[in-house]
Design a protein around this motif. Sequence first.
Motif, mmCIF file in Angstrom:
data_model
loop_
_atom_site.group_PDB
_atom_site.id
_atom_site.type_symbol
_atom_site.label_atom_id
_atom_site.label_comp_id
_atom_site.label_asym_id
_atom_site.label_seq_id
_atom_site.Cartn_x
_atom_site.Cartn_y
_atom_site.Cartn_z
ATOM 1 N N ALA A 79 0.844 -1.201 0.000
ATOM 2 C CA ALA A 79 0.000 0.000 0.000
ATOM 3 C C ALA A 79 0.875 1.245 0.000
ATOM 4 N N ALA A 80 1.955 1.213 0.787
ATOM 5 C CA ALA A 80 2.860 2.373 0.867
ATOM 6 C C ALA A 80 3.490 2.645 -0.496
ATOM 7 N N ILE A 81 3.849 1.564 -1.202
ATOM 8 C CA ILE A 81 4.452 1.725 -2.530
ATOM 9 C C ILE A 81 3.455 2.356 -3.498
ATOM 10 N N ILE A 82 2.209 1.875 -3.426
ATOM 11 C CA ILE A 82 1.191 2.423 -4.329
ATOM 12 C C ILE A 82 0.935 3.900 -4.033
ATOM 13 N N VAL A 83 0.790 4.212 -2.728
ATOM 14 C CA VAL A 83 0.554 5.617 -2.361
ATOM 15 C C VAL A 83 1.736 6.482 -2.802
#
Lengths: 332, 251
Positions: A79-83
């Motif tokens: 999720a952090a990578i996507i954000v």
Amino acid sequence: MIALIGVALAIFFSVYSSAFASVSNASTLSTYVAPIMIFGIAEVFVLTLGEIDLSVGEVYVLSPFLVVYLNDAGLGVIAAIIVTLIICAVIGCVNGLITVRLGVPSFITTLGTVFALKGIVLLSSNGIQVNPAGTGTIANVLGGWSYSSIIWALAIAVVGHTLFRRTTFGLHITAVGGNQTASAEAGVKVGVVKIWCFVLCSVLGGFVGFLDGYRIGSLNPGTDGLILMFYGVAAAVIGGTALTGGRGTMIGAGIGAIVLGVLQDGFNIIGINAFAYQLVLGLAILGAMILNVQLELARSGQGAGVYGSLARTLMRLRTGGAGRRRRERVAK
Amino acid sequence: MQVEGITKSFGAVSVLRGVDLHLEPGEVLGVVGANGAGKSTLVKIITGYLSPDSGQMYLGGEPVHLRSVQDARRHGIETVFQDLALVDQLSVYHNLFLNRETTTGGRLRFLNNRRMRADARRYLHNIQVDIPSVDVPVEKLSGGQRQAIAVARATRRDDVKILLLDEPLAAMGAKEAKLIIDLVQNLARTRGVSMLVIDHNYTHIFELCDRVNVVEQGRVTLDKRTKDTSLAELTEFMVSSYRQQIEEDSA
């Protein structure tokens, strides 16, 4: 032309040192080539418009830090990578909006963003190195495994090339860069095309940040993003993309990146003095570019000086050959 | 198309003082006049770039008010600008189809180059534009060929009724000019496209046009079919009215 130079360099280094054409060097070489290739592809999008994005290298420095911060804040790594990629897209969008809507030349816009992003990295990290967030499969896929970077780079090159050559969007990039007035006259949404290119460029820069972060295994806030960006611009331009816009090639950028990677890796292997290395690299880039530019000028019969006449001779030989072949075909 | 009593002022300067002009289907009309006579203002009004202070424009007998260039285009009025129309680096067929590309479905809109290439070839063949290949970038073409491609693109849509040409033969050799003259007359005759040609060069007007209008000081002062007049008569008319103007000014 540039591909020939690349092959010649590879042969030279292979003959000079048996270490160059070895399996272990293949992974080293690919870690040199991959980031330059992706930066090159990223820059082709904006250079073809006649714009430039200086900030892409600083986005590269920032992006893995953002993953760490978001992960610390409780987000899962994926999720952090996507954000983070979304934030990179927003940075690109800001670059594009300032350039398109406020009429600031992109060189200046993105020069401003370089320093702003650098400031954010330094402020938020306190100048301290950290480890990238996430280990195991995610880290391996995103650059940890020896060949993952180059696989990503090649995949991005294929997708980038397809987008650039085979879609309406890609055609409009060249059209806008070639003649903005005519494109607008034909109803092409010039501003939208430009903003999307800045977005793509930034997102790709952020993505390379992941690849190198996981490969190296530590994040240095002091990394010089500008020089990495310039490697990308150099790869694009060596490959045949015009800084003046209207002419871009993804494949060229890929080959340009291979040439630059081979140069760096080769010089390391044959043990050129670390201080001389930059000098030789600089001269090699200049030499390749002078030849390229003069060849282009000779085609329109404007080449200057010794290089111009050399290039014209080369061109005459080439066109002479083509002319003969055509005549032979007609004769049959 | 017809315009009646068009006036336009910029501040205290009245540029058009009641222009009446008409254009029949398939007719090639030349508009000549000295610099500052109001030609370009008239063109800008007909293309929807400017709106007139007063007067009325009719298309096919119906009154129309053009609000923008896009609006004019929707009414079938296209313009070919010098050197502004084409993207040098793109191929002939990509230029012809720019922003009206043939695509194969999907949101990414993949280009159907094969289809566009074939369509471009067929279209250019139909209107008798002869170029070496539709694949070459237009920068490799001669001035006349480029102009022909620009005209071809502007008239590609079937609903184009009126085409405005601004000095279409400027800086062209005789052979090049012949290419454009044939193309313009061919399009006018076979497709019924009306052409409005602005030019300083009277020879070009006589080669290209069925009828000629002279614009002087914001009015149309002469309206003759080109076969009912001659280069000498037109030149004499322009010179004498110029003299008259000087006398009025000094009186």
